[in-house]
Motif scaffolding. Structure first.
Motif, PDB file in Angstrom:
ATOM      1  N   PRO A  86      11.463  -0.561 -11.660  1.00 61.15           N
ATOM      2  CA  PRO A  86      12.797  -0.951 -11.204  1.00 61.15           C
ATOM      3  C   PRO A  86      13.012  -2.447 -11.088  1.00 61.15           C
ATOM      4  O   PRO A  86      14.157  -2.902 -11.064  1.00 61.15           O
ATOM      5  CB  PRO A  86      12.902  -0.267  -9.833  1.00 61.15           C
ATOM      6  N   ASP A  87      11.953  -3.235 -11.014  1.00 60.97           N
ATOM      7  CA  ASP A  87      12.092  -4.686 -10.833  1.00 60.97           C
ATOM      8  C   ASP A  87      11.138  -5.395 -11.787  1.00 60.97           C
ATOM      9  O   ASP A  87       9.957  -5.581 -11.476  1.00 60.97           O
ATOM     10  CB  ASP A  87      11.782  -5.068  -9.383  1.00 60.97           C
ATOM     11  N   ILE A  88      11.639  -5.783 -12.955  1.00 63.03           N
ATOM     12  CA  ILE A  88      10.746  -6.404 -13.931  1.00 63.03           C
ATOM     13  C   ILE A  88      10.384  -7.833 -13.542  1.00 63.03           C
ATOM     14  O   ILE A  88       9.455  -8.418 -14.115  1.00 63.03           O
ATOM     15  CB  ILE A  88      11.345  -6.373 -15.353  1.00 63.03           C
ATOM     16  N   ALA A  89      11.075  -8.394 -12.560  1.00 62.73           N
ATOM     17  CA  ALA A  89      10.724  -9.734 -12.097  1.00 62.73           C
ATOM     18  C   ALA A  89       9.517  -9.710 -11.173  1.00 62.73           C
ATOM     19  O   ALA A  89       8.757 -10.683 -11.097  1.00 62.73           O
ATOM     20  CB  ALA A  89      11.905 -10.373 -11.379  1.00 62.73           C
ATOM     21  N   HIS A  90       9.321  -8.588 -10.483  1.00 67.23           N
ATOM     22  CA  HIS A  90       8.204  -8.476  -9.531  1.00 67.23           C
ATOM     23  C   HIS A  90       7.521  -7.117  -9.698  1.00 67.23           C
ATOM     24  O   HIS A  90       7.529  -6.296  -8.783  1.00 67.23           O
ATOM     25  CB  HIS A  90       8.699  -8.659  -8.100  1.00 67.23           C
ATOM     26  N   PRO A  91       6.928  -6.873 -10.855  1.00 66.20           N
ATOM     27  CA  PRO A  91       6.315  -5.559 -11.091  1.00 66.20           C
ATOM     28  C   PRO A  91       4.968  -5.419 -10.384  1.00 66.20           C
ATOM     29  O   PRO A  91       4.292  -6.415 -10.119  1.00 66.20           O
ATOM     30  CB  PRO A  91       6.123  -5.547 -12.605  1.00 66.20           C
ATOM     31  N   VAL A  92       4.602  -4.176 -10.095  1.00 69.92           N
ATOM     32  CA  VAL A  92       3.245  -3.874  -9.625  1.00 69.92           C
ATOM     33  C   VAL A  92       2.413  -3.596 -10.868  1.00 69.92           C
ATOM     34  O   VAL A  92       2.496  -2.517 -11.459  1.00 69.92           O
ATOM     35  CB  VAL A  92       3.241  -2.669  -8.677  1.00 69.92           C
ATOM     36  N   VAL A  93       1.641  -4.581 -11.292  1.00 72.99           N
ATOM     37  CA  VAL A  93       0.966  -4.515 -12.584  1.00 72.99           C
ATOM     38  C   VAL A  93      -0.327  -3.699 -12.461  1.00 72.99           C
ATOM     39  O   VAL A  93      -1.147  -3.944 -11.579  1.00 72.99           O
ATOM     40  CB  VAL A  93       0.645  -5.940 -13.087  1.00 72.99           C
ATOM     41  N   PRO A  94      -0.542  -2.713 -13.325  1.00 74.79           N
ATOM     42  CA  PRO A  94      -1.782  -1.931 -13.273  1.00 74.79           C
ATOM     43  C   PRO A  94      -2.983  -2.761 -13.691  1.00 74.79           C
ATOM     44  O   PRO A  94      -2.872  -3.699 -14.492  1.00 74.79           O
ATOM     45  CB  PRO A  94      -1.520  -0.791 -14.260  1.00 74.79           C
ATOM     46  N   ASP A  95      -4.120  -2.416 -13.145  1.00 76.29           N
ATOM     47  CA  ASP A  95      -5.363  -3.129 -13.457  1.00 76.29           C
ATOM     48  C   ASP A  95      -5.938  -2.669 -14.799  1.00 76.29           C
ATOM     49  O   ASP A  95      -5.732  -1.534 -15.225  1.00 76.29           O
ATOM     50  CB  ASP A  95      -6.408  -2.878 -12.357  1.00 76.29           C
ATOM     51  N   GLY A  96      -6.671  -3.547 -15.431  1.00 77.17           N
ATOM     52  CA  GLY A  96      -7.506  -3.172 -16.558  1.00 77.17           C
ATOM     53  C   GLY A  96      -6.861  -3.204 -17.920  1.00 77.17           C
ATOM     54  O   GLY A  96      -7.475  -2.796 -18.906  1.00 77.17           O
ATOM     55  N   ALA A  97      -5.629  -3.676 -18.037  1.00 75.05           N
ATOM     56  CA  ALA A  97      -4.968  -3.735 -19.342  1.00 75.05           C
ATOM     57  C   ALA A  97      -5.185  -5.097 -19.978  1.00 75.05           C
ATOM     58  O   ALA A  97      -5.124  -6.129 -19.314  1.00 75.05           O
ATOM     59  CB  ALA A  97      -3.477  -3.451 -19.204  1.00 75.05           C
ATOM     60  N   ASP A  98      -5.423  -5.095 -21.283  1.00 71.90           N
ATOM     61  CA  ASP A  98      -5.592  -6.351 -22.010  1.00 71.90           C
ATOM     62  C   ASP A  98      -4.256  -7.036 -22.268  1.00 71.90           C
ATOM     63  O   ASP A  98      -4.198  -8.257 -22.416  1.00 71.90           O
ATOM     64  CB  ASP A  98      -6.298  -6.080 -23.347  1.00 71.90           C
ATOM     65  N   ALA A  99      -3.189  -6.261 -22.345  1.00 70.41           N
ATOM     66  CA  ALA A  99      -1.844  -6.798 -22.540  1.00 70.41           C
ATOM     67  C   ALA A  99      -0.865  -5.929 -21.754  1.00 70.41           C
ATOM     68  O   ALA A  99      -1.078  -4.721 -21.611  1.00 70.41           O
ATOM     69  CB  ALA A  99      -1.474  -6.819 -24.025  1.00 70.41           C
ATOM     70  N   ILE A 100       0.183  -6.553 -21.236  1.00 72.61           N
ATOM     71  CA  ILE A 100       1.146  -5.822 -20.402  1.00 72.61           C
ATOM     72  C   ILE A 100       2.554  -6.295 -20.737  1.00 72.61           C
ATOM     73  O   ILE A 100       2.832  -7.496 -20.792  1.00 72.61           O
ATOM     74  CB  ILE A 100       0.885  -6.037 -18.900  1.00 72.61           C
ATOM     75  N   ILE A 101       3.438  -5.338 -20.961  1.00 71.79           N
ATOM     76  CA  ILE A 101       4.863  -5.582 -21.100  1.00 71.79           C
ATOM     77  C   ILE A 101       5.568  -4.744 -20.042  1.00 71.79           C
ATOM     78  O   ILE A 101       5.225  -3.573 -19.850  1.00 71.79           O
ATOM     79  CB  ILE A 101       5.374  -5.191 -22.500  1.00 71.79           C
ATOM     80  N   VAL A 102       6.525  -5.331 -19.347  1.00 73.30           N
ATOM     81  CA  VAL A 102       7.318  -4.563 -18.393  1.00 73.30           C
ATOM     82  C   VAL A 102       8.750  -4.478 -18.916  1.00 73.30           C
ATOM     83  O   VAL A 102       9.251  -5.408 -19.549  1.00 73.30           O
ATOM     84  CB  VAL A 102       7.294  -5.176 -16.976  1.00 73.30           C
TER      85      VAL A 102
END
Length: 297
Positions: A86-102
């Protein structure tokens, strides 16, 4: 009803006239602007990228999503997570990913697939992409072998003739991800429009993906179950529980709903989460939980 994987080369089948009319209506009225998005951690060169789409309307992953993430993280290759939140400015980023897009919550999984494959084509051209969403539990078994041995440019894990011959889009393998290959899929994986309606996603994107891809590349699936009937009284109850929306799509040909335990026993690497929610009641929960337990879930 089903058995071990018997690879099936895609053959197009004509959709019924009523499907064509529904598609036209969806194309005219149900396409929306694509969701906003941003890159948290960029894609880098790798021979293989595993893409996982996670839909988190509450901002955090649930227990099943964390288990799915852990399974995909263990696969060979690098991991790209596309997170809808719901908030791409302040996402809860999952651990362990080499790359992340929200991305924003709108757009369903196909908007996420476009973002992921765009990133891979630009930064890691020629890579193999294993793509999965969180509508299924798993992967189970030796998925790395299935990815490595994928016989076609676009390899699905299961195909059906419901609506028309098509690949189920909850998981697939795309070889040689390049801008040119992605351009061939643009009529389905669009960067200019998306769908916020499950019927539109099914009619405009999922059930057309294989046919559009086959114009420019080889396409097939590990499993093909042309008919997988459910008993009519159960189907009526399921459609009633779904509030009538599902009545627009024939679910009776979907083996992942009709015979999920038999598929797992045959080596199929997924179980639909909707069997415990929207389609709860199709199968005894005890049998489904026992099947998952046998997969160390």
């Amino acid at each position: 009803m089903t058995g071990p994987a018997t690879p099936w080369a895609f053959r197009p089948s004509p959709p019924a006239f009523r499907i064509r009319i529904k598609r036209l209506a969806c194309r005219l009225t149900r396409r929306r602007a694509p969701p906003r998005w941003r890159t948290i951690r960029p894609v880098t060169p790798a021979a293989r990228w595993n893409v996982l789409f996670l839909y988190a309307p509450q901002g955090a992953l649930d227990a099943d999503q964390r288990r799915i993430l852990a399974r995909v993280r263990r696969l060979d290759g690098s991991l790209l997570v596309v997170l809808a939140c719901p908030d791409i400015a302040h996402p809860v980023v999952p651990d362990g990913a080499d790359a992340i897009i929200v991305k924003e919550l709108s757009g369903f999984d196909f908007s996420a697939y476009r973002l992921a494959l765009d990133a891979i084509a630009g930064a890691s051209p020629g890579a193999v992409a294993y793509v999965q969403n969180d509508s299924v539990l798993g992967p189970f078994g030796d998925v790395d072998r299935l990815v490595r041995d994928a016989p076609w440019d676009l390899t699905g894990f299961i195909a059906t003739r419901a609506v028309e011959n098509h690949l189920s889009s909850f998981a697939f393998v795309l070889r040689d991800v390049t801008p040119a290959r992605l351009a061939a899929l643009t009529p389905i994986l669009s960067s200019r429009w998306s769908c916020d309606d499950p019927t539109a996603v099914i009619l405009l994107q999922e059930t057309r993906l294989a046919r559009v891809a086959a114009r420019r590349m080889s396409v097939g699936a590990y499993w093909y179950v042309p008919t997988a009937p459910l008993r009519e009284p159960i189907v009526r109850r399921v459609l009633a529980r779904a509030g009538g929306r599902a009545a627009q799509i024939d679910t009776a040909g979907d083996a992942t709903l009709a015979c999920p335990v038999a598929l797992l026993d045959a080596g199929f690497p997924y179980l639909k989460r909707s069997l415990f929610t929207k389609f709860a009641g199709l199968h005894a929960p005890v049998a489904l939980k026992a099947a998952l337990s046998a997969q160390d879930w």
